[in-house]
Write an enzyme that holds these catalytic residues in place. Structure first.
Site, PDB file in Angstrom:
ATOM      1  N   HIS A  23       0.635  -1.166   0.093  1.00 45.30           N
ATOM      2  CA  HIS A  23      -0.001   0.239  -0.193  1.00 45.30           C
ATOM      3  C   HIS A  23       0.928   1.462  -0.098  1.00 45.30           C
ATOM      4  CE1 HIS A  23       0.492  -0.245   4.566  1.00 45.30           C
ATOM      5  NE2 HIS A  23      -0.291  -1.234   4.409  1.00 45.30           N
ATOM      6  N   HIS A  36      -4.334  -8.830  15.328  1.00 40.41           N
ATOM      7  CA  HIS A  36      -4.403  -7.350  14.240  1.00 40.41           C
ATOM      8  C   HIS A  36      -5.330  -7.722  13.075  1.00 40.41           C
ATOM      9  CE1 HIS A  36      -3.602  -3.940  12.003  1.00 40.41           C
ATOM     10  NE2 HIS A  36      -2.502  -4.169  11.623  1.00 40.41           N
ATOM     11  N   GLU A  63      -5.844  -6.198  10.115  1.00 38.42           N
ATOM     12  CA  GLU A  63      -5.377  -5.865   8.832  1.00 38.42           C
ATOM     13  C   GLU A  63      -5.143  -7.273   7.956  1.00 38.42           C
ATOM     14  OE1 GLU A  63      -2.159  -2.725   6.641  1.00 38.42           O
ATOM     15  OE2 GLU A  63      -1.774  -3.250   8.577  1.00 38.42           O
ATOM     16  N   ASP A 103      -3.162  -8.490   5.871  1.00 41.74           N
ATOM     17  CA  ASP A 103      -1.864  -9.265   5.721  1.00 41.74           C
ATOM     18  C   ASP A 103      -1.848 -10.195   6.724  1.00 41.74           C
ATOM     19  OD1 ASP A 103      -1.751  -6.730   6.971  1.00 41.74           O
ATOM     20  OD2 ASP A 103       0.482  -7.055   7.145  1.00 41.74           O
ATOM     21  N   HIS A 120      -0.763  -0.481  14.909  1.00 40.80           N
ATOM     22  CA  HIS A 120      -1.107   0.918  14.235  1.00 40.80           C
ATOM     23  C   HIS A 120      -2.456   1.091  13.782  1.00 40.80           C
ATOM     24  CE1 HIS A 120      -0.346  -0.551   9.785  1.00 40.80           C
ATOM     25  NE2 HIS A 120      -0.394  -1.667  10.643  1.00 40.80           N
ATOM     26  N   ASP A 153       2.402  -6.014  14.495  1.00 45.13           N
ATOM     27  CA  ASP A 153       3.243  -4.910  13.335  1.00 45.13           C
ATOM     28  C   ASP A 153       4.388  -4.331  14.269  1.00 45.13           C
ATOM     29  OD1 ASP A 153       2.122  -5.727  10.908  1.00 45.13           O
ATOM     30  OD2 ASP A 153       0.678  -4.263  10.968  1.00 45.13           O
ATOM     31  N   TYR A 210      10.638   0.318   7.949  1.00 45.53           N
ATOM     32  CA  TYR A 210       9.388   0.078   8.439  1.00 45.53           C
ATOM     33  C   TYR A 210       8.851   1.057   9.304  1.00 45.53           C
ATOM     34  CZ  TYR A 210       5.886  -3.535  10.166  1.00 45.53           C
ATOM     35  OH  TYR A 210       4.827  -4.011  10.452  1.00 45.53           O
ATOM     36  N   HIS A 263       5.988  -9.379  10.691  1.00 47.74           N
ATOM     37  CA  HIS A 263       6.754  -9.160   9.338  1.00 47.74           C
ATOM     38  C   HIS A 263       8.417  -9.448   9.760  1.00 47.74           C
ATOM     39  CE1 HIS A 263       3.369  -7.814   6.821  1.00 47.74           C
ATOM     40  NE2 HIS A 263       3.133  -7.290   7.793  1.00 47.74           N
TER      41      HIS A 263
END
Length: 400
Positions: free
Chosen positions: A24, A78, A80, A82, A145, A164, A191, A224
Site C-alpha cells: 500500500h 491485528h 489488517e 496481511d 497501528h 506489526d 518500517y 513481518h
C-alpha cells in the site's frame, strides 16, 4: 519456508512473499513475510494468520508439526488483511466454532471484514489465558497501528508476539537477528519511518508501560521479518530513539525537475550544505520511492524540497511526496523550499504551505529562480545552502 522452532513447543509457521514489491504505497524491494506462530501445550494455539492466497502454505507448515485440526484456539493480534486474510480458510479447516481471541476493537473490525459468525472472544487489556503450562497475556496497543492492535505475551517463555511492532518488510531464510546481523536495521528503520512514525508518542508510552510492568522479554516475534532473540532490547531501544525524532546533522533534498533547472539548484544547494560539514542526501523523487525518501527524513534535521511550477501548481510527484510525508507527521524539522519556474512560480509558496501544516521551522521565503539559474541564481543557491547548513549545525550542537 519450513517451520522454525523458536523454543520447545513454539514455532514460526508463517510464509515468505518473495514477490511483493508494493505494500500500500511502501516499496518492498526484497519482499516480506507474513509470520504466524504455533504454540503446542495442553491447548494448541495459533497466533495470527497470513495474507489471503498463502493459507495453504500456512496449513502445510502447521501440518509438519501437528494436524491443523488439533488447533484449539486462534489469537488475532491485528485485523489488517496481511494478517487476517487467511482466517476464513483457516477457521473453516480447523473448525469454525473454535474460539477466536481478539481485542475489544477486534470484536468490531473482524466481523466487519469477514461477515462470519465465528466464536469471537474479546479480551481486556492485561487479561490472561492459561493454555496448560503456559500463560498468555493480552496487551492492548490501540493505534499501533490500528484501533484493534494488541500484543500477546507468553510469560513462561518470555516471548512477546508483537504484531506489526518491531517488524520489517524483509524476506529471507535467516529468521533471527543473530543470523542477519546489523543489516536488518535499515529495514527496521524503513518500517518504522513509513508505518509507525505517526504513532511515535504512543510508542514511547507503550515502552514505558512495558518497563513499569517489568516484563522479561527474551524473544520478540513480529508479524513481518525476523525475530529478535540475541538482543531484543536493541530494537526496543531503536524504537525509543526513533520515536524521540532527534535530528541528526543531516539534510534531505527531495526534488523533481522538468528541464533540469530545479535539479541544478538542488545540486548547488547540496554542495553548499555539505561544505558546512552536514550529511546531505539529494533524492530525485522520480528516481527514489517515497518510502525510501521518508526513511531518510526520519532522522534528518532539514527537509529541503524543490519543485518546478506546473500549471500554477506543484509538480505532481512533489505533491505526492508532501502528502505522504504530512500523513506521517515528522517532527523537529527545518523546512526550505526552492524551484525554477517559467511565468508564475507558485510552487515554492505551496511547498511552504505544506511545511507550515507540518509545523516545520521554515527558512522563508524559499528560493525561486525564473528559467535557468545564472550567476546570481547560482550564488543565491549557495547562500540558501549555507543558511540551511548553519542552522542545522546550531540545532544539533544545542541538542548535544
Amino acid at each position: 519456508m519450513n517451520p522454525v522452532e523458536i523454543c520447545k513447543g513454539v514455532y514460526q509457521v508463517g510464509v515468505i512473499d518473495w514477490n511483493i514489491r508494493d505494500f500500500h504505497g511502501y516499496s518492498t524491494h526484497i519482499g516480506s513475510t507474513y509470520n504466524a506462530y504455533l504454540i503446542i501445550d495442553e491447548k494448541t494455539v495459533l497466533i495470527d494468520s497470513v495474507k489471503k492466497g498463502f493459507e495453504d502454505q500456512l496449513l502445510s507448515n502447521i501440518s509438519r508439526i501437528i494436524d491443523p485440526k488439533k488447533i484449539d484456539l486462534v489469537v488475532s493480534n491485528h485485523t489488517e488483511m496481511d494478517h487476517s486474510g487467511g482466517l476464513p480458510r483457516v477457521m473453516h479447516f480447523i473448525g469454525e466454532n473454535k474460539p477466536l481471541y481478539c481485542s475489544k476493537m477486534g470484536l468490531k473490525s473482524l466481523p466487519s471484514h469477514f461477515q462470519q459468525k465465528w466464536n469471537y472472544q474479546g479480551v481486556e487489556n492485561g487479561q490472561e489465558l492459561k493454555i496448560g503450562k503456559r500463560t498468555l497475556t493480552f496487551l492492548e496497543t490501540r493505534m499501533l497501528h490500528w484501533p484493534d492492535s494488541m500484543f500477546t505475551y507468553c510469560k513462561e517463555d518470555q516471548i512477546l508476539f508483537s504484531s506489526d511492532a518491531f517488524g520489517q518488510h524483509y524476506a529471507g531464510y535467516d529468521m533471527f537477528d543473530d543470523l542477519v546481523g546489523d543489516a536488518i536495521m535499515v529495514h527496521a528503520k524503513k518500517y518504522f519511518a513509513n508505518i509507525l512514525l505517526l504513532y511515535a508518542p504512543k510508542i514511547l508510552k507503550l515502552i514505558e508501560q512495558v518497563r513499569e510492568m517489568a516484563l522479561e522479554i527474551k524473544i520478540i516475534c513480529p508479524d513481518h521479518g525476523i525475530m529478535w532473540r540475541k538482543d531484543p532490547g536493541k530494537i526496543i531501544r531503536a524504537y525509543a530513539d526513533w520515536s524521540l525524532q532527534k535530528p541528526a546533522k543531516k539534510a534531505v533534498i527531495a526534488y523533481d525537475t522538468m528541464w533540469h533547472s530545479t535539479q541544478h539548484m538542488a545540486d548547488v544547494i547540496a554542495d553548499s550544505i555539505a561544505a558546512q560539514g552536514v550529511d546531505v542526501r539529494p533524492m530525485h523523487i522520480r528516481s527514489s520511492d517515497r518510502s525510501d525518501i521518508m526513511t531518510e527524513v526520519l532522522d534528518a534535521a532539514a527537509v529541503v524540497v524543490g519543485s518546478p511550477t506546473l500549471n500554477n501548481n506543484l509538480f505532481p510527484t512533489v505533491a505526492d511526496l508532501l502528502t505522504y510525508m504530512k500523513g506521517l507527521k515528522p517532527k523537529n524539522k527545518i523546512g526550505a523550499a526552492f524551484g525554477s519556474y517559467g511565468w508564475s512560480g507558485e510552487a515554492v509558496k505551496l511547498i511552504n504551505q505544506e511545511f507550515a501544516a507540518m509545523n516545520f521551522d521554515i527558512i522563508e521565503p524559499g528560493l525561486r529562480i525564473q528559467y535557468v539559474p545564472d550567476h546570481d541564481g547560482h550564488k543565491a543557491c549557495m547562500d540558501l545552502g549555507a543558511q540551511i547548513g548553519k542552522k542545522i549545525s546550531e540545532i544539533t550542537a544545542a541538542r548535544k
